[in-house]
Design a protein around this motif. Structure first.
Motif, PDB file in Angstrom:
ATOM      1  N   MET A 117       3.823  -3.162   4.236  1.00  0.00           N
ATOM      2  CA  MET A 117       4.603  -3.559   5.411  1.00  0.00           C
ATOM      3  C   MET A 117       4.789  -2.399   6.381  1.00  0.00           C
ATOM      4  SD  MET A 117       7.648  -5.897   3.806  1.00  0.00           S
ATOM      5  CE  MET A 117       7.301  -7.385   2.883  1.00  0.00           C
TER       6      MET A 117
ATOM      7  N   GLY B  59       1.630  -2.111   8.268  1.00  0.00           N
ATOM      8  CA  GLY B  59       1.497  -3.223   9.193  1.00  0.00           C
ATOM      9  C   GLY B  59       2.447  -3.134  10.373  1.00  0.00           C
TER      10      GLY B  59
ATOM     11  N   TRP C 180       1.431  -2.896  14.219  1.00  0.00           N
ATOM     12  CA  TRP C 180       1.868  -4.023  15.040  1.00  0.00           C
ATOM     13  C   TRP C 180       2.819  -3.587  16.158  1.00  0.00           C
ATOM     14  CZ3 TRP C 180       5.571  -8.332  12.834  1.00  0.00           C
ATOM     15  CH2 TRP C 180       5.811  -9.289  13.827  1.00  0.00           C
TER      16      TRP C 180
ATOM     17  N   LEU D 247      -3.115 -18.888   7.342  1.00  0.00           N
ATOM     18  CA  LEU D 247      -3.159 -17.422   7.384  1.00  0.00           C
ATOM     19  C   LEU D 247      -4.585 -16.917   7.205  1.00  0.00           C
ATOM     20  CD1 LEU D 247      -1.631 -14.731   7.543  1.00  0.00           C
ATOM     21  CD2 LEU D 247      -1.342 -14.857   5.051  1.00  0.00           C
TER      22      LEU D 247
ATOM     23  N   ARG E 227       1.246  -9.955  14.240  1.00  0.00           N
ATOM     24  CA  ARG E 227       1.863 -10.491  13.031  1.00  0.00           C
ATOM     25  C   ARG E 227       0.814 -10.782  11.964  1.00  0.00           C
ATOM     26  NH1 ARG E 227       4.656 -14.119  15.237  1.00  0.00           N
ATOM     27  NH2 ARG E 227       6.709 -13.157  15.159  1.00  0.00           N
ATOM     28  N   THR E 228      -0.340 -11.297  12.397  1.00  0.00           N
ATOM     29  CA  THR E 228      -1.412 -11.589  11.436  1.00  0.00           C
ATOM     30  C   THR E 228      -1.879 -10.309  10.752  1.00  0.00           C
ATOM     31  OG1 THR E 228      -2.151 -13.477  12.761  1.00  0.00           O
ATOM     32  CG2 THR E 228      -3.726 -12.571  11.187  1.00  0.00           C
TER      33      THR E 228
ATOM     34  N   PHE F 270       0.660  -9.225   8.150  1.00  0.00           N
ATOM     35  CA  PHE F 270       0.552  -9.958   6.886  1.00  0.00           C
ATOM     36  C   PHE F 270      -0.678  -9.506   6.084  1.00  0.00           C
ATOM     37  CE2 PHE F 270       3.246 -13.353   8.945  1.00  0.00           C
ATOM     38  CZ  PHE F 270       4.349 -13.132   8.120  1.00  0.00           C
TER      39      PHE F 270
ATOM     40  N   CYS G 197       0.439  -6.500   4.331  1.00  0.00           N
ATOM     41  CA  CYS G 197       1.348  -6.874   3.237  1.00  0.00           C
ATOM     42  C   CYS G 197       0.549  -7.324   2.015  1.00  0.00           C
ATOM     43  CB  CYS G 197       2.279  -7.995   3.680  1.00  0.00           C
ATOM     44  SG  CYS G 197       3.496  -7.519   4.906  1.00  0.00           S
ATOM     45  N   LEU G 198      -0.475  -8.142   2.260  1.00  0.00           N
ATOM     46  CA  LEU G 198      -1.329  -8.631   1.172  1.00  0.00           C
ATOM     47  C   LEU G 198      -2.071  -7.476   0.516  1.00  0.00           C
ATOM     48  CD1 LEU G 198      -2.523 -10.996  -0.365  1.00  0.00           C
ATOM     49  CD2 LEU G 198      -4.153 -11.328   1.489  1.00  0.00           C
TER      50      LEU G 198
ATOM     51  N   THR H 112       0.400  -5.474  -1.595  1.00  0.00           N
ATOM     52  CA  THR H 112       0.792  -6.170  -2.824  1.00  0.00           C
ATOM     53  C   THR H 112      -0.273  -6.023  -3.903  1.00  0.00           C
ATOM     54  OG1 THR H 112       2.046  -7.793  -1.531  1.00  0.00           O
ATOM     55  CG2 THR H 112       1.476  -8.396  -3.784  1.00  0.00           C
TER      56      THR H 112
END
Length: 326
Positions: free
Chosen positions: A106, A109, A113, A186, A209-210, A213, A216-217, A220
Motif C-alpha cells: 500500500m 501504491g 498514486w 479489477l 487506484r487500480t 490495488f 496491494c496484491l 500481499t
C-alpha cells in the motif's frame, strides 16, 4: 493452424521447457524422475507466487523492485513473532505476514498514486527502506532454526497428497490469480490501464487506484512468500532473498508479460517462473559453473525481451495498416 500455435507464447514456453528438460535428461537422466520434477516445482513455488504479484503490477505499466525486500521484512517479522510467542497458531502468523506485506505494498501504491512518483524510483527507495527496517528491528542479528518452533518450520514441508504444502499453496495462488485476472472487474482494469491509461479513464477506471490495488496484491503475495521462505529455510536475516527481485521480473518477462503494460497472462507468468526454475535447478547438476549460469540466465532474459518487443512491434504495424485503410 500451425502459424497460430507458433504465435501462442504459452505453448512455445511449454515446448521450450520440454526441450530443456529433454536436453538435461540426456546429460543427467535422474533429473526427469517424477520425484525430482516435483522437487523442482516445489523449489520454484515461491518464485511462482511472487511472479503472479509482479505480473499484476507490470500489467498496469508499473514495476515493483521492493518485492524481495518486502518478503524479507515480512518473513523476519513472522520469525520474530514465532520466537516471541511459540504457541501462536501458524495461520495467525501467516495472516500477519500477509497483512504486513499488504501494508508495505500500500505504501508503494500510495506514493505512485498520490504523489505521482515514477514506480521505479518509489520501489527502489522502499527496497532500501524495508531492508534498513529489518536491520533496525534485529540489530543485524539472525533468527536461526533453534529459535523457531517445529510447527513453524514444518508447515510448508508437510506432505499433502504426495506434494509439500508449499507446492499446493502455489497451485492455489495460481488458481486464485487466474480467477481475479479473468473473472473480476479489477483484473480487467489491470489490462485496461496498462493497455491505454487515457482510454481507461474515459471508461470510468481510476488509473491511480487500480495501480494502488496492484501494489496491494503484490505486497500481499510478497508477505505470504516471506513466511514461506523463512519457514522453509529455517533462517531469517537482513539479506534474505537479496537480488531475488531480478528473478521475479525475469520470470514475468520470459512469460510474455510486457514491460510496456497491458499484455500478459497467469499461465505465462507461471511458465516463465518454471522455465527459470528448471534452469536454476538443472545447471548445477550438469556441472555448469555459477558464472556461466548467470550468463545463461542473462541471455535467456535478453532473448525473451527481444521476442516480446518484436511481437509488440508487429501488432503495432497491423493496427497502423488498418487505420490507413479506413
Amino acid at each position: 493452424m500451425m502459424a497460430k500455435l507458433l504465435k501462442n507464447r504459452e505453448l512455445l514456453l511449454v515446448g521450450a521447457i520440454l526441450v530443456l528438460i529433454a536436453l538435461i535428461a540426456w546429460r543427467f537422466p535422474p533429473f526427469v524422475a517424477p520425484a525430482n520434477l516435483a522437487r523442482v516445482y516445489n523449489d520454484t513455488s515461491i518464485l511462482i507466487i511472487l511472479a503472479l504479484g509482479q505480473m499484476a503490477v507490470i500489467l498496469t505499466r508499473c514495476i515493483d523492485l521492493s518485492m524481495a525486500a518486502n518478503l524479507a521484512l515480512s518473513g523476519m517479522v513472522a520469525a520474530m513473532l514465532n520466537a516471541a510467542f511459540p504457541g501462536l497458531p501458524i495461520p495467525v502468523i501467516i495472516l500477519s505476514a500477509m497483512a504486513l506485506g499488504a501494508i508495505l505494498g500500500m505504501i508503494n501504491g500510495a506514493l505512485v498514486w498520490k504523489l505521482d512518483i515514477p514506480p521505479i524510483v518509489v520501489t527502489l527507495g522502499t527496497l532500501t527502506i524495508y531492508r534498513g527496517l529489518i536491520f533496525l528491528l534485529t540489530n543485524g542479528k539472525w533468527i536461526n532454526a533453534h529459535q523457531m518452533s517445529d510447527a513453524f518450520k514444518s508447515f510448508p514441508r508437510a506432505d499433502l497428497a504426495g506434494l509439500p504444502v508449499l507446492s499446493w499453496l502455489s497451485v492455489v495462488m495460481v488458481a486464485v490469480m487466474f480467477l481475479v485476472m479473468s473473472r473480476t472487474a479489477l483484473g480487467r482494469a489491470f489490462f485496461a490501464v496498462g493497455g491505454n491509461p487515457h482510454a481507461a479513464v474515459y471508461t470510468g477506471i481510476d488509473v491511480g487506484r487500480t495501480r494502488f490495488f496492484a501494489y496491494c496484491l503484490s505486497g500481499t503475495l510478497a508477505g505470504l512468500s516471506g513466511y514461506l521462505w523463512v519457514s522453509r529455510y529455517a533462517v531469517a536475516y537482513v539479506d534474505i532473498a537479496a537480488g531475488f527481485e531480478l528473478d521475479i521480473i525475469a520470470a514475468c518477462v520470459i512469460g510474455g508479460i510486457s514491460i510496456a503494460g497491458g499484455i500478459g497472462s497467469v499461465p505465462g507468468a507461471v511458465l516463465g517462473a518454471l522455465f527459470l526454475g528448471v534452469i536454476k535447478n538443472a545447471l548445477p547438476v550438469i556441472n555448469i559453473s555459477p558464472f556461466a549460469q548467470m550468463a545463461i540466465s542473462g541471455m535467456v532474459i535478453i532473448t525473451a525481451v527481444a521476442v516480446n518487443a518484436r511481437a509488440e512491434r508487429r501488432k503495432g504495424r497491423v493496427i497502423l495498416k488498418k487505420a490507413e485503410a479506413v
